[in-house]
Each structure stands twice: as C-alpha cells, then as structure tokens.
Design an enzyme around this catalytic site. Structure first.
Site, PDB file in Angstrom:
ATOM      1  N   GLY A 687     -33.651  19.096  61.885  1.00  9.80           N
ATOM      2  CA  GLY A 687     -34.563  17.972  61.670  1.00  9.80           C
ATOM      3  C   GLY A 687     -34.850  17.802  60.198  1.00  9.80           C
ATOM      4  O   GLY A 687     -34.707  18.728  59.407  1.00  9.80           O
ATOM      5  N   GLY A 689     -37.710  15.744  57.677  1.00 17.23           N
ATOM      6  CA  GLY A 689     -38.885  14.885  57.553  1.00 17.23           C
ATOM      7  C   GLY A 689     -39.039  14.420  56.132  1.00 17.23           C
ATOM      8  O   GLY A 689     -38.141  14.578  55.312  1.00 17.23           O
ATOM      9  N   SER A 693     -37.158  19.981  55.482  1.00 14.00           N
ATOM     10  CA  SER A 693     -36.023  20.036  56.388  1.00 14.00           C
ATOM     11  C   SER A 693     -36.241  21.232  57.303  1.00 14.00           C
ATOM     12  O   SER A 693     -36.788  22.247  56.872  1.00 14.00           O
ATOM     13  CB  SER A 693     -34.721  20.244  55.613  1.00 14.00           C
ATOM     14  OG  SER A 693     -34.587  19.228  54.644  1.00 14.00           O
ATOM     15  N   LYS A 709     -38.961  25.750  58.445  1.00 14.30           N
ATOM     16  CA  LYS A 709     -39.226  24.460  57.814  1.00 14.30           C
ATOM     17  C   LYS A 709     -39.314  24.678  56.310  1.00 14.30           C
ATOM     18  O   LYS A 709     -40.226  25.360  55.826  1.00 14.30           O
ATOM     19  CB  LYS A 709     -40.544  23.928  58.358  1.00 14.30           C
ATOM     20  CG  LYS A 709     -40.970  22.602  57.811  1.00 14.30           C
ATOM     21  CD  LYS A 709     -42.189  22.189  58.600  1.00 14.30           C
ATOM     22  CE  LYS A 709     -42.688  20.827  58.236  1.00 14.30           C
ATOM     23  NZ  LYS A 709     -43.835  20.490  59.077  1.00 14.30           N
ATOM     24  N   ASP A 817     -50.723  12.574  61.776  1.00 11.91           N
ATOM     25  CA  ASP A 817     -49.347  12.076  61.914  1.00 11.91           C
ATOM     26  C   ASP A 817     -48.799  12.385  63.311  1.00 11.91           C
ATOM     27  O   ASP A 817     -47.684  12.866  63.454  1.00 11.91           O
ATOM     28  CB  ASP A 817     -48.455  12.688  60.833  1.00 11.91           C
ATOM     29  CG  ASP A 817     -47.153  11.891  60.662  1.00 11.91           C
ATOM     30  OD1 ASP A 817     -47.085  10.743  61.169  1.00 11.91           O
ATOM     31  OD2 ASP A 817     -46.208  12.416  60.047  1.00 11.91           O
TER      32      ASP A 817
END
Ligand SMILES: *[C@@H]1O[C@H](CO)[C@@H](O)[C@H](O)[C@H]1NC(C)=O
Ligand SMILES: *[C@@H]1O[C@H](CO)[C@@H](O)[C@H](O)[C@H]1NC(C)=O
Length: 986
Positions: A687, A689, A693, A709, A817
């Site tokens: 993923g 963002g 990453s 992350k 978010d």
C-alpha cells in the site's frame, strides 16, 4: 414444485390387490360360541366408539349380523372376515381375536388402535389378509403363519422384519410401510417364491440394496423408499425382476448410474427413483417402456450437457401412456429439445424445475394439450412466454418462477378456466399486469413478485372468488389500490411490498377477514392506518413499514389475538404506542424510525408521553394532547440522556498518561526492517499513502507476518504524521484497532532519517479493496460477493473502534481520515481501523497536547468524499467530523457502486442520494447483491427477507443520522455503536 408422493398411487394399487381373497381351510371342531365370545372380548377392549359402530354387537342379533362381521354360509357359522375400517375406534386389539380360528381376513385399517399387535394373531392358521395400516400400533411385528397379504403400514412398529415371515411361502404381499423398522430385508426372503408385492418404504432400513429381492422373480410391486439404503442398484435388477410393474426406490442414498436394461422388464408402468444420488445420463432405453405412465427422477444428479445427452427425451415420445414426468432438481443443461412436444398426449404433469436449462420457453410444451401442471422454475430460461400457453385449457398450475423470462405476461393466461396457481415471480417481466387477470374463475395463488412490472394493480383480482394468495411485491406498480380489495373475503396472503403504490390504505382492507399476512412495506402509502385492520381476527403478520403513514397507531391492532409480527417502522406516526395485545411483546413490534411516538411498554424504550389537558382549540374537553420529545424511538431514554451529556462534554477531555515509548515496544533497527521486507522491495509493497508506503514482511523474531509502514520523510507533513500516529496508538488497545507492534526511529543505510511503524499484518487487506475489487479481471462489473451479515459486522466493528477512540478513558482521539482504505480486515473478516497519520488528540486543558487540535493543517483535512462538509470551510477538527466520515463509510458499504457506475458523476453525493431515496426507494440504490440476498424465493423464508429489509433500512438510517449537514445535528459514536449493536442483535 415437485411431484406428489407415490403413496396415493400405491394405495390404489393395494386396494385393488386385496380384493381377491383365496378360500381355503378345513372345518373346525371349535364351537361358534367361541367366536361370539372372541368378538365380545374385542368389543370390551375398545375404549371409544365415536360412531357407535359396535352398537349392533349385542345379543339381540346373531353375531354373524353384527356390523363388519362376515361368517361362512355353511353351519357352523364361523367368522371368516372382520372389517372395521375407518370407524374412529380407539383402544387395544384384544388378544381374543386369536380365537377366531376361521378368520381369513382382518381389516382394522385407519382407526386408532394402540399398543402391540397381539401375538395370538400369529396362531390364526387361515389368516390371509391382515390389514392394520394407519393406526398407532407399536412394538415388534409378530410372525404370521399363513398370511398371503400382510399389511401393517402406517403404525409405529419397531424392530426388524422377522426372518420367519419367509416360512409363509404362500405370502403374496408384505406391506409394512411407514413404521420404524430397522435393519435390512432378511436374506431368507429369497425363499418367498409367491411374493408379488413388497412395500417396506418409510422405515429405517439401512445397508445395500437387498440381494434377496433379486430372487423374487414373481415380484410385481417393489417399494423401498424412503429408507436409508445406499450403494449401487444391481444392474441386473430388471432381468431378475422381469415381472416388475412398480419400482419405487425414492428417498434412499443409491448412487451410480440408473440401471438401463429396462427392456427386460417391459411391464414397468411406474418408476420412482427420485431423491437419490444417481448420476450420469437418463437412460435412452427408458423410451422402450411402452406401458410407462409415471416416471419420477427428480432430486438426483443426472446431467444432460449435449444434444446427444437429451436423446432420452426424443425416445420418451414412444411412451404413449406417460402421464407424469419429473426431472426436477437435476443437472440438465442447455436447450430443451423440441421433441418435448412429441411426448404423450396423455401427459398431465411435467416437472423440469431446478436444473440449468437455458434458451427460450420450450415451445413444444404447448402441443401437450392435456397438461395440468407445468413446472419450469429456477432455471435460466429467457425470452418471452408464448401466447399459445393460453391454449392449454386443462392447465391448473403454471410455475415459471426464478428464470430470466422477459416481455409482457401473456394475457391469454386468463383464458385458462382451471388455472389455480400462477407463479411467475423472480423473472424480468415488463409492462402491466394484464387487466384480464381479474377474470380468472378458479385462481387461488398469484405470485408475480420480483419483476419489472409497472402500472396499476388490476381491478378485479380481489374479486376472484377463489383467490387465497396474492404477491405482487418487488415491482414498480404505482397508483392507488383498487377499493374493491374488500371483496377478497377468502384472501389469506397479500404481498405488495416494495412498489410505488400511493394513496390511502383502503379502509375496506379490514373486510378481508381471512387475511393472515399483509405486507405493504416500502411503498409510498400515506394517510393513517385504517382502524378496520383491527377487525381481521386471523391476522398474523402486518407490515406497513417504510411508507409515509401519519397519525397515531390504532389501539384496535392490540385486539388481534393471533398477531405475531407488527412492523410500523419508518413512517411518520405519532402519539402514544398502545400497550395491549401485541404491544405487550417488544420483540414482536417494530416502531423505530417514527419521530413522534411515545409511551408503550418500558421494554420498547420509548420516551414517556407527557399528558397535559387540552384547553384550547379542541371540541372535546376530555381530549388530551400528547407532547412528545422528538427523538429516535429505538434509543432508550437512558441512552439518550447519556448521549446528550457526552455530547455536551465531548470537547472537555481528561488528562492523558503518556508512558515512554521505548518501554512499551521492542526495539527494531532499520536493518531488521530492511531484512524483513527484502530491502523494501516493490514485491513486498502492499500500500502507498500520502505520507508513507506499507510493506509486508517477516521479522526474524516475530511469529506472524507484519506490515511495515515507512514514512516518506521528504514529503512535508510526514514527520507530523508519524508523530501523530505514534501518539495515537501508544496508549490505545482495542480489538477493532490495527494492533501496533513497535516503532522505529533511526537512520537508513544512506544516513537519512528513517521512521517506520510496525503492525500486525491484516491478511484480508483493506475495505476499499474488498468493496471494489472484482471477482474476475475480465469484467469490471463483477464485484466480490459480501453478505449482508458480513457488512453489518464490519460496520459494527468500525463503530466500536471509533466509539472507543472518541470516548475512551484516556481522552479523545480524532481519527480525521476514516475511509475504507484505512479499515483493514483480518482472516476472520474482523475490521480494524488503522492509519492514524492525521489523528488529533483532544487533551485536557491541563496537559500540553501533542497534536494540537487548533492547529490549522490545511490540506490534511482527510479525504474528499469522506471529510465532513465543515472541514471544507476550514472548520475545527472534531469528533463530529469523524462521525460524518463514518456515516459515509457505512453508506458505501451498503450502497456499493460498481467502479464504472455513473450515479455520482453529476455531483450527487452518496449522502444526498440516500436522503432522497430513503426509505421508500432504497431498494433502487443499495448494492444489487443485497437485493439478491433479500429476494423472496423458495429458499428464503419471507420472514428472513423482511428481517433483512428492516435491518438494511435501520442501518441506512444510522448512516443518515451520522451525515447530517451541521456537526451539531449528528449523533455521537457511542450512540452510533449502541444503535448498531441493537440492529445487529435484533
Ligand atoms: C342392539 O342392536 C340393535 C341392532 O341390531 C340395536 O338396534 C339396539 O339398539 C342394540 N341394543 C342395545 C342395548 O345397544
Ligand atoms: C351354533 O351352531 C349350532 C349348530 O352347529 C347351532 O345349532 C347353533 O344355533 C349355533 N349357535 C349360534 C349362536 O349361532
């Protein structure tokens, strides 16, 4: 639709068979007085004789004139037959009958004899016919000496079949069907050289096909079903039993191919092999059985894939006496050959339902002019239904449900004078319901639900004198209901759910006194609930939910003694909820989604009605006005108070303890993480963002895989994001938050700052992927199937996590978010909220806050589409903003749109779309997959469908409460979670 049981047919056969009684036996030295005393003994054991059938059994007449008694003509006059069938006699069978030594036939069929069959009956040397079927006898089956016809079916006989029966070599019939007999057919039965009828169905026989039977070449009728027999049927069965006329193996576990050597048993006229596990093709040799009248192969796994495989159907045209053919519930596929039109003109019943048939309506069927039943449901048939169907004048039942038929419903159907059942539901019929449908003279059941019909409900259908059930639900029918609805005095079921019907619910509906089910939900009905509905004393289910009904709830509904379920939710009802009758049972009544209701029993958790005397503009001085706190009625009063106080307090936060980061988590270095992720290789990337990453990897010391992350520190804001997430996660633990394992703040191999967080890996990925990734890559429209229950569970998980963040005892964490890609799923599909890169604390004023809520972070205000409208104007970060995002996520979960869908192109938001469609038209907007799940069909009971609908509406309602335009109008996450739990567990 399935063929009726074979048992009636067998009954006919048996009646025919027991007609000829063989005369035999020598004269006896016993006196006739014995017989008189035996009969009186029998009478004494009768405890109830409701028809006074044995009134004549007294000494005013000779016993040979007593009812049911036959004597031999020659003196001494001895009883030869006792026939007391269907007289309602209750009692035991007296052992004294064992003294009727001349008796040849004893028939006590269809009474209520209890206890055991007296073993003394086994002494009756001349007894040839013993008919004890349909009583409630128990115990074991005695052995009989000389019966040629033994029928004890329909009792509670237990034990095994006595092998000694095989000693009666003259036995021509054994019928002990429908008892509780275990074991298998004794191998000694191979010696029953005269046996013509063996009926042992409806017991608990087990094991393989009884080999002894293959010796019984005299056998004419064989019924082994249902039992628990298994294995293959010997292929030589027809050679061995070449006299067979009736073969019933139904309801066992036989497998393998259907033996095909039919030609050897050319007298077969009745074959029932249904409800087994037979595989392969239907033998083409079936067509050689020219006497065949009944062929039932339903509920097997027979297939037909090619035209060649369908050859059997061509051949069946030779069976000119065929009256009934069932191939339902098999795996026949493709087009039905036109040779179906060459089947016998005698054919009355044709069942092909639940196969994989495709193509058009098999038009040959319209040649079969004596058809009574046509059942083609649950296939993939397409195209229009031919008008010619209206020429089948004998038709009584037509079932075409659950196919893909299109076009208009042929109005010629109303020409069918005997049609009793018309099942066209779950197709794609368009146009109007033919107005001629009011002319059916004998229609009982009309189900055209789940099509695309529009226009009005035709006049007259409520005047069909025989009508019992009408289901027009899930269409686009509009306009008002005909007022002649009150004519349907014998109507039991009325389904009009999910249409666009409007106007008042006719008062005359209350005249339909037989109604048990009324489903009017999800329409646009207005006006008030007719008080007259309280007169329908048979009513069990009343659903008027999701309409625009106003006024109060008539107390008359509380008079309905049989009412089990009452759904008035999602209307505009007001006033006091009655407390009598059904209203005493909180689980049977649904009234949520009405803003103005109050009172009722405490279990309904409604606000109290404040009663104040009316003194103003009312004519009636005694009339009281009920003032209601307008609050969603499903929330308990306690919850409301709690919620309100939390709402007020939500910006005041308690102090937050901040233990040192290092103490809490194990240390990992840059090198550890590099090794775990193969040097942060792209093949490990799962993923990406705005600020980070995420890589999948495996730490040497950890057992499970992790997600790493890595923050892109050169991007502005990434540093803040790291800190925010660290702060958010260090003190929180909740089953629905992504579990953080550790953090790493270090330098990378090039000497640059390196910051990373390590989480448990969530193997099922994120919710965005789940919602929008497709089943197969080819077609972008085939989204993954997610059940209603799975969706509800995800929504509840996320709500729990958010309620915890907002209302935990450490302080308030605002996620800022929340969106599907930040919701991760583990292997159990439990949802975990993650990515706290934009999270804010609302710390108490005495504590310096790390993520200052008042800091203006411009671009960091979440994600377009999920961010609350006030954020666009630069408003303060607040929990209400998260509530909004949560609401959008909830709506997206249920109103999933395909990636290619254009609905939102014109700036229409999902919130607006829901608002304008709620509640009457939500079915038009929710994920069509959910509709499939809610679709009324044979497998889904109506109640389950309704529950699903209700749950769906309640869920969307919560979504709407979360997405109100101004923050002050939204409910808080604790209330949301409480509501959702209630909806889920209801
Ligand atoms: C005896 O039987 C006769 C019929 O045969 C009947 O009419 C009569 O009522 C019976 N007597 C008694 C006492 O039951
Ligand atoms: C019994 O049979 C004898 C002759 O065998 C006869 O005389 C007598 O009447 C009979 N009794 C009855 C009750 O039938």
């Amino acid at each position: 639709m399935e063929a009726t049981t074979i048992r009636q047919l067998l009954l006919l056969v048996l009646v025919a068979c027991s007609a000829h009684v063989v005369v035999c036996g020598s004269s006896s030295l016993d006196g006739n007085e014995t017989d008189r005393l035996s009969l009186l003994g029998f009478k004494d054991a009768i405890s109830l004789d409701p028809q006074q059938a044995l009134l004549s059994w007294n000494d005013t007449t000779h016993f040979c004139n007593w009812k049911g008694v036959l004597c031999r003509v020659k003196a001494p006059h001895r009883v030869t037959s006792l026939n007391l069938t269907s007289l309602g006699l209750v009692g035991k069978i007296s052992p004294s009958l064992g003294n009727l030594t001349f008796i040849r036939s004893l028939a006590l069929t269809e009474n209520t004899f209890t206890g055991e069959i007296p073993s003394s009956l086994g002494h009756l040397r001349r007894l040839q016919t013993l008919l004890l079927n349909n009583n409630t006898l128990q115990g074991r089956m005695p052995s009989f000496a000389n019966c040629s016809k033994l029928k004890v079916s329909g009792n509670n006989i237990t034990g095994t079949i006595p092998a000694s029966l095989a000693n009666i070599t003259t036995l021509t019939m054994i019928s002990c069907a429908d008892n509780h007999i275990k074991g298998n057919i004794p191998s000694e039965f191979a010696d029953l050289s005269s046996l013509e009828h063996l009926y042992v169905g409806g017991n608990q026989l087990a094991g393989r096909f009884p080999q002894a039977i293959l010796n019984l070449s005299t056998l004419i009728g064989l019924d082994l079903g249902p039992n628990g027999l298994s294995g293959v049927v010997p292929p030589n069965i027809y050679t061995a039993l070449h006299n067979l006329q009736i073969l019933v193996l139904f309801g066992n576990f036989f497998l393998g191919h259907i033996p095909s050597s039919f030609t050897n048993a050319s007298n077969l006229h009745l074959i029932d092999l249904s409800h087994n596990n037979f595989t392969g093709l239907v033998p083409t040799t079936t067509g050689k059985l020219t006497k065949l009248s009944y062929l039932n192969l339903e509920h097997n796994q027979l297939r037909a894939d090619s035209r060649q495989d369908w050859k059997f159907l061509d051949n069946l045209g030779n069976c000119t006496k065929l009256q009934m053919l069932s191939l339902s519930n098999n795996r026949l596929s493709g087009h039905v050959p036109s040779s179906i039109g060459n089947l016998s003109n005698q054919l009355q019943q044709l069942y092909l339902a639940k196969n994989e048939l495709s193509g058009n309506f098999p038009s040959g069927i319209t040649n079969l002019s004596n058809l009574i039943i046509i059942s083609l449901g649950a296939n993939h048939l397409t195209g229009v239904v031919p008008d010619m169907i209206g020429t089948l004048k004998t038709l009584q039942l037509l079932a075409l449900c659950k196919n893909l038929f299109t076009g208009v419903i042929p109005s010629s159907l109303s020409n069918l004078p005997r049609l009793g059942g018309l099942y066209l539901y779950s197709n794609q019929f368009i146009g109007h319901i033919p107005s001629s449908f009011g002319n059916f003279p004998m229609l009982q059941y009309l189900d055209i639900s789940n099509n695309n019909l529009h226009g009005r409900v035709p006049m007259g259908i409520f005047k069909i004198p025989s009508i019992i059930g009408i289901n027009l639900s899930f269409n686009n029918l509009s306009e008002q209901l005909p007022t002649d609805i009150g004519s349907a005095k014998q109507l039991v079921q009325l389904g009009l759910s999910s249409n666009k019907l409007f106007g008042d619910i006719p008062n005359t509906l209350g005249d339909c006194e037989s109604l048990e089910n009324i489903e009017l939900d999800s329409n646009i009905f207005s006006g008030s609930i007719p008080t007259s509905l309280g007169n329908i004393s048979n009513l069990k289910v009343l659903n008027i939910s999701a309409n625009n009904i106003t006024g109060s709830i008539p107390t008359s509904l509380g008079n309905l003694q049989l009412l089990e379920k009452l759904d008035l939710s999602f209307n505009h009802l007001n006033g006091e909820v009655p407390t009598k009758g059904i209203f005493r049972n909180a689980t049977a009544v649904r009234i949520d989604g009405n803003q103005g209701l109050c009172g009722g029993i405490p279990e309904l958790h409604m606000v109290a009605c404040f009663v104040i005397p009316s003194n103003s503009n009312r004519h009636d001085e005694n009339l009281v006005l009920k003032v209601v706190i307008p609050i969603a009625s499903m929330v308990s009063l306690a919850m409301v108070i709690l919620g309100l106080s939390l709402w007020k307090r939500k910006h005041k936060c308690k102090s937050i303890a901040l233990p040192s980061f290092a103490a809490k988590f194990p240390k990992v270095s840059f090198n550890d993480l590099a090794r775990a992720t193969q040097g942060f290789s792209t093949s490990n990337l799962i993923g990406r963002g705005r600020y980070s990453s995420v890589y999948q990897g495996k730490l040497v010391e950890a057992e499970n895989e992790v997600a790493v992350k890595v923050f892109n520190l050169e991007t502005g804001g990434a540093q803040k994001s790291f800190i925010a997430e660290c702060n958010a996660l260090r003190n929180v633990r909740h089953r629905n938050l992504v579990p953080i394992l550790t953090a790493c703040s270090s330098i990378d191999s090039n000497g640059n700052d390196f910051k990373a967080l390590v989480y448990e890996l969530m193997p099922q990925g994120d919710l965005h992927k789940l919602l929008y990734s497709t089943q197969d890559r080819e077609s972008s429209s085939d989204l993954k199937f997610i059940t209603l229950a799975q969706r509800i569970s995800i929504v509840v998980d996320v709500a729990d996590a958010m309620a915890y963040l907002h209302h935990n005892n450490q302080g308030t964490i605002i996620h800022c978010d929340l969106k599907p890609s930040n919701i991760l799923l583990d292997d159990n599909m439990t949802a975990h909220v993650g990515d706290f890169g934009l999270a804010r604390f609302k710390a108490s004023s005495t504590m310096p806050s790390l993520g200052n809520s008042s800091s203006s972070l411009g671009a960091l205000m979440g994600t377009i589409g999920y961010a609350a409208p006030e954020y666009a104007g630069g408003g303060q970060v607040s929990t209400a903003g998260d509530v909004y995002s949560f609401g959008v996520v909830l709506l997206k979960i249920f109103i999933r749109r395909r990636p290619t869908d254009d609905t939102f192109k014109d700036g229409l938001s999902i919130v607006k779309l829901t608002e304008i469609s709620f509640p009457g038209r939500v079915l038009e907007i929710v994920d069509p997959e959910l509709l499939q799940e809610l679709e009324p069909c044979q497998e889904t009971p109506v109640a389950m469908k309704e529950d699903g609908m209700h749950t769906l509406l309640s869920m969307l309602n919560v979504g709407l409460c979360c997405t109100k335009q101004t923050p002050g109008e939204r409910i808080n996450m604790q209330e949301v979670a409480a509501k959702l739990h209630r909806i889920r567990d209801d």
